[in-house]
Design a protein around this motif. Structure first.
Motif, PDB file in Angstrom:
ATOM      1  N   PRO A   1       1.898  -9.766   6.611  1.00 26.24           N
ATOM      2  CA  PRO A   1       1.414  -9.063   5.413  1.00 26.24           C
ATOM      3  C   PRO A   1       0.472  -7.910   5.761  1.00 26.24           C
ATOM      4  N   LEU A   2      -0.176  -8.012   6.934  1.00 24.00           N
ATOM      5  CA  LEU A   2      -1.114  -6.946   7.336  1.00 24.00           C
ATOM      6  C   LEU A   2      -0.381  -5.697   7.820  1.00 24.00           C
ATOM      7  N   LYS A   3       0.916  -5.845   8.127  1.00 18.94           N
ATOM      8  CA  LYS A   3       1.711  -4.703   8.614  1.00 18.94           C
ATOM      9  C   LYS A   3       2.825  -4.337   7.624  1.00 18.94           C
ATOM     10  N   ASP A   4       2.768  -4.937   6.465  1.00 18.76           N
ATOM     11  CA  ASP A   4       3.846  -4.809   5.474  1.00 18.76           C
ATOM     12  C   ASP A   4       3.655  -3.516   4.650  1.00 18.76           C
ATOM     13  N   VAL A   5       3.955  -2.386   5.284  1.00 24.59           N
ATOM     14  CA  VAL A   5       3.661  -1.096   4.651  1.00 24.59           C
ATOM     15  C   VAL A   5       4.611  -0.752   3.494  1.00 24.59           C
ATOM     16  N   ASP A   6       5.676  -1.540   3.320  1.00 23.51           N
ATOM     17  CA  ASP A   6       6.549  -1.385   2.151  1.00 23.51           C
ATOM     18  C   ASP A   6       5.990  -2.148   0.947  1.00 23.51           C
ATOM     19  N   CYS A   7       5.065  -3.074   1.223  1.00 24.94           N
ATOM     20  CA  CYS A   7       4.486  -3.945   0.182  1.00 24.94           C
ATOM     21  C   CYS A   7       5.558  -4.811  -0.489  1.00 24.94           C
ATOM     22  N   PHE A   8       6.415  -5.408   0.338  1.00 22.17           N
ATOM     23  CA  PHE A   8       7.440  -6.310  -0.188  1.00 22.17           C
ATOM     24  C   PHE A   8       7.048  -7.787  -0.007  1.00 22.17           C
ATOM     25  N   HIS A   9       6.071  -8.056   0.869  1.00 19.45           N
ATOM     26  CA  HIS A   9       5.714  -9.451   1.149  1.00 19.45           C
ATOM     27  C   HIS A   9       5.106 -10.096  -0.099  1.00 19.45           C
ATOM     28  N   PRO A  10       5.500 -11.344  -0.402  1.00 19.24           N
ATOM     29  CA  PRO A  10       4.984 -11.993  -1.616  1.00 19.24           C
ATOM     30  C   PRO A  10       3.449 -11.995  -1.694  1.00 19.24           C
ATOM     31  N   GLU A  11       2.780 -12.131  -0.545  1.00 23.31           N
ATOM     32  CA  GLU A  11       1.311 -12.121  -0.579  1.00 23.31           C
ATOM     33  C   GLU A  11       0.797 -10.768  -1.092  1.00 23.31           C
ATOM     34  N   ASN A  12       1.424  -9.688  -0.606  1.00 26.83           N
ATOM     35  CA  ASN A  12       0.983  -8.357  -1.025  1.00 26.83           C
ATOM     36  C   ASN A  12       1.380  -8.064  -2.477  1.00 26.83           C
ATOM     37  N   VAL A  13       2.540  -8.590  -2.870  1.00 32.54           N
ATOM     38  CA  VAL A  13       2.958  -8.427  -4.275  1.00 32.54           C
ATOM     39  C   VAL A  13       1.967  -9.165  -5.180  1.00 32.54           C
ATOM     40  N   GLY A  14       1.552 -10.354  -4.730  1.00 28.08           N
ATOM     41  CA  GLY A  14       0.575 -11.138  -5.499  1.00 28.08           C
ATOM     42  C   GLY A  14      -0.751 -10.402  -5.637  1.00 28.08           C
ATOM     43  N   LEU A  15      -1.213  -9.833  -4.531  1.00 31.26           N
ATOM     44  CA  LEU A  15      -2.478  -9.083  -4.568  1.00 31.26           C
ATOM     45  C   LEU A  15      -2.372  -7.888  -5.507  1.00 31.26           C
ATOM     46  N   LEU A  16      -1.223  -7.212  -5.451  1.00 25.42           N
ATOM     47  CA  LEU A  16      -0.997  -6.058  -6.331  1.00 25.42           C
ATOM     48  C   LEU A  16      -1.057  -6.506  -7.795  1.00 25.42           C
ATOM     49  N   THR A  17      -0.395  -7.621  -8.073  1.00 28.16           N
ATOM     50  CA  THR A  17      -0.343  -8.135  -9.445  1.00 28.16           C
ATOM     51  C   THR A  17      -1.736  -8.453  -9.969  1.00 28.16           C
ATOM     52  N   GLN A  18      -2.587  -8.932  -9.061  1.00 24.69           N
ATOM     53  CA  GLN A  18      -3.949  -9.282  -9.472  1.00 24.69           C
ATOM     54  C   GLN A  18      -4.886  -8.078  -9.507  1.00 24.69           C
ATOM     55  N   GLY A  19      -4.354  -6.905  -9.195  1.00 19.24           N
ATOM     56  CA  GLY A  19      -5.181  -5.695  -9.287  1.00 19.24           C
ATOM     57  C   GLY A  19      -6.088  -5.489  -8.099  1.00 19.24           C
ATOM     58  N   ARG A  20      -5.780  -6.112  -6.981  1.00 21.50           N
ATOM     59  CA  ARG A  20      -6.582  -5.873  -5.760  1.00 21.50           C
ATOM     60  C   ARG A  20      -5.619  -5.647  -4.591  1.00 21.50           C
ATOM     61  N   PRO A  21      -4.855  -4.541  -4.679  1.00 24.34           N
ATOM     62  CA  PRO A  21      -3.780  -4.321  -3.701  1.00 24.34           C
ATOM     63  C   PRO A  21      -4.284  -4.107  -2.288  1.00 24.34           C
ATOM     64  N   ARG A  22      -3.513  -4.607  -1.343  1.00 20.56           N
ATOM     65  CA  ARG A  22      -3.750  -4.300   0.071  1.00 20.56           C
ATOM     66  C   ARG A  22      -3.017  -2.991   0.378  1.00 20.56           C
ATOM     67  N   PHE A  23      -1.727  -2.951   0.043  1.00 15.43           N
ATOM     68  CA  PHE A  23      -0.926  -1.728   0.114  1.00 15.43           C
ATOM     69  C   PHE A  23      -0.337  -1.487  -1.271  1.00 15.43           C
ATOM     70  N   LEU A  24      -0.083  -0.212  -1.575  1.00 14.99           N
ATOM     71  CA  LEU A  24       0.657   0.091  -2.799  1.00 14.99           C
ATOM     72  C   LEU A  24       2.120   0.301  -2.424  1.00 14.99           C
ATOM     73  N   PRO A  25       3.042  -0.276  -3.182  1.00 11.43           N
ATOM     74  CA  PRO A  25       4.461  -0.067  -2.862  1.00 11.43           C
ATOM     75  C   PRO A  25       4.802   1.420  -2.972  1.00 11.43           C
ATOM     76  N   CYS A  26       5.612   1.900  -2.006  1.00 10.28           N
ATOM     77  CA  CYS A  26       5.718   3.358  -1.795  1.00 10.28           C
ATOM     78  C   CYS A  26       6.302   4.121  -2.984  1.00 10.28           C
ATOM     79  N   THR A  27       7.419   3.680  -3.524  1.00  6.51           N
ATOM     80  CA  THR A  27       8.034   4.450  -4.620  1.00  6.51           C
ATOM     81  C   THR A  27       7.180   4.394  -5.894  1.00  6.51           C
ATOM     82  N   PRO A  28       6.742   3.209  -6.341  1.00  5.64           N
ATOM     83  CA  PRO A  28       5.859   3.195  -7.511  1.00  5.64           C
ATOM     84  C   PRO A  28       4.589   4.031  -7.289  1.00  5.64           C
TER      85      PRO A  28
END
Ligand SMILES: NC(=O)c1ccc[n+]([C@@H]2O[C@H](COP(=O)([O-])OP(=O)(O)OC[C@H]3O[C@@H](n4cnc5c(N)ncnc54)[C@H](OP(=O)(O)O)[C@@H]3O)[C@@H](O)[C@H]2O)c1
Length: 299
Positions: free
Chosen positions: A114-141
């Motif tokens: 998840p620390l190298k998931d620069v596409d932001c596809f990993h469920p952990e990163n998707v979860g963080l995004l959903t909670q409003g505290r993103p680690r990475f932002l998904p590139c197209t959105p």
């Protein structure tokens, strides 16, 4: 006539900012490094990977392409990802989609750290995004939001209709646009193939974002006067006049939409270049920060 938003120009601005950040990192002995795995020889994927490689070179991000043969097994693919996960010189990892039949894309994405998931596809990163505290932002959105912000289009309070509910575009975008923030606070409706009367929604929207993967999904008469139209779609249509035999079009019928909208993005030259620019940003972020969420500690 709508103002045509120049995605290439906006992306060039972002690339310049990224290049400066990269220089700063180099001064501290950190060379941001993206590794891209491509399996098989899908021509469109090869073009995408080449474009990413070129963009990395432009801003000084090191880019490695790992080419695996069409008949690569899932276990070989996962082993390769694991090698990159543990390689301290690699900061970002991408697995180019689509993978050849027989390979499990979901499992591959999930096995990227998840620390190298620069596409932001990993469920952990998707979860963080959903909670409003993103680690990475998904590139197209993120590219879509950046287009709106850099064009001076206010997001808070607007009614936004997104056509498409994929995990890559529609859903994360809706998530971002509804967060309590200057780049959010919108009222969002997601439409899909089971939506009844699509134009009922698009007709009311201040901003329409098309991510359906189907040409002509949105036409001018479905739009509200002076709305903003962002076309994420990239579709190949046959064109005997083109050297390649095809040309790229979006999901929006540009000719009719530009007569109604106040702003519109073209295809190509709209969201596409912004997606790559946001990927570069994520690579720098991955190389810069202890990007773990607070409860995990740094890496
Ligand atoms: N420019 C870029 O950087 C970039 C990046 C990613 C994707 N794209 C492009 O964006 C498009 C969407 O990509 P994706 O990965 O999100 O596609 P996807 O996974 O195929 O999802 C398409 C979504 O659109 C919905 N849809 C399709 N036709 C529709 C219609 N006529 N009316 C209403 N909804 C409709 C589908 O509904 P159901 O769920 O009901 O099937 C689905 O939710 C593609 O053209 C893709 O190439 C561009």
């Amino acid at each position: 006539m709508a103002y045509i938003i120049d995605g290439k120009k906006l992306a060039a601005e972002i690339k310049q900012e990224v290049a400066q950040e990269v220089q700063g990192l180099m001064g501290k002995g950190i060379e941001p490094h993206l590794a891209v795995i491509i399996v098989g020889s899908d021509p469109a994927s090869q073009v995408y990977v080449r474009n990413k490689h070129k963009a990395c070179q432009e801003v000084g991000v090191r880019s490695s392409i790992i080419e695996l043969s069409e008949n690569t097994t899932q276990s070989v693919l996962l082993a390769r990802i694991e090698e990159l996960n543990t390689d301290k010189a690699v900061h970002g990892i991408l697995v180019q989609s689509p993978l050849p039949k027989g390979l499990d894309e979901q499992e591959a994405f999930q096995s990227i750290s998840p620390l190298k998931d620069v596409d932001c596809f990993h469920p952990e990163n998707v979860g963080l995004l959903t909670q409003g505290r993103p680690r990475f932002l998904p590139c197209t959105p993120a590219g879509v939001v950046e287009i709106l912000v850099r064009t001076g289009i206010e997001i808070p309070g607007k009614y936004i209709v997104i056509v498409g509910r994929s995990n890559i575009v529609g859903r994360p975008l809706a998530n971002m646009l509804t967060q309590k923030s200057d780049r959010g606070n919108a009222t969002v409706t997601i439409c899909h193939t089971r939506t009844r009367g699509l134009s009922y929604y698009t007709k009311q929207a201040d901003i329409v974002i098309a991510a359906a993967g189907s040409p002509g999904t949105i036409i001018g008469e479905m739009l509200n006067n002076n709305c903003v139209v962002v076309d994420v779609g990239v579709n190949r249509v046959e064109d005997p006049a083109a050297k390649s035999g095809f040309r790229l079009v979006g999901d929006v019928d540009f000719e009719s939409a530009e007569l109604v909208a106040s702003h519109i993005t073209p295809v190509p030259g709209g969201v596409g270049p912004m997606t790559i620019a946001m990927l570069l940003r994520n690579c720098v972020k991955a190389a810069t920060s202890p990007v773990s969420p607070p409860w995990q500690g740094g890496d």
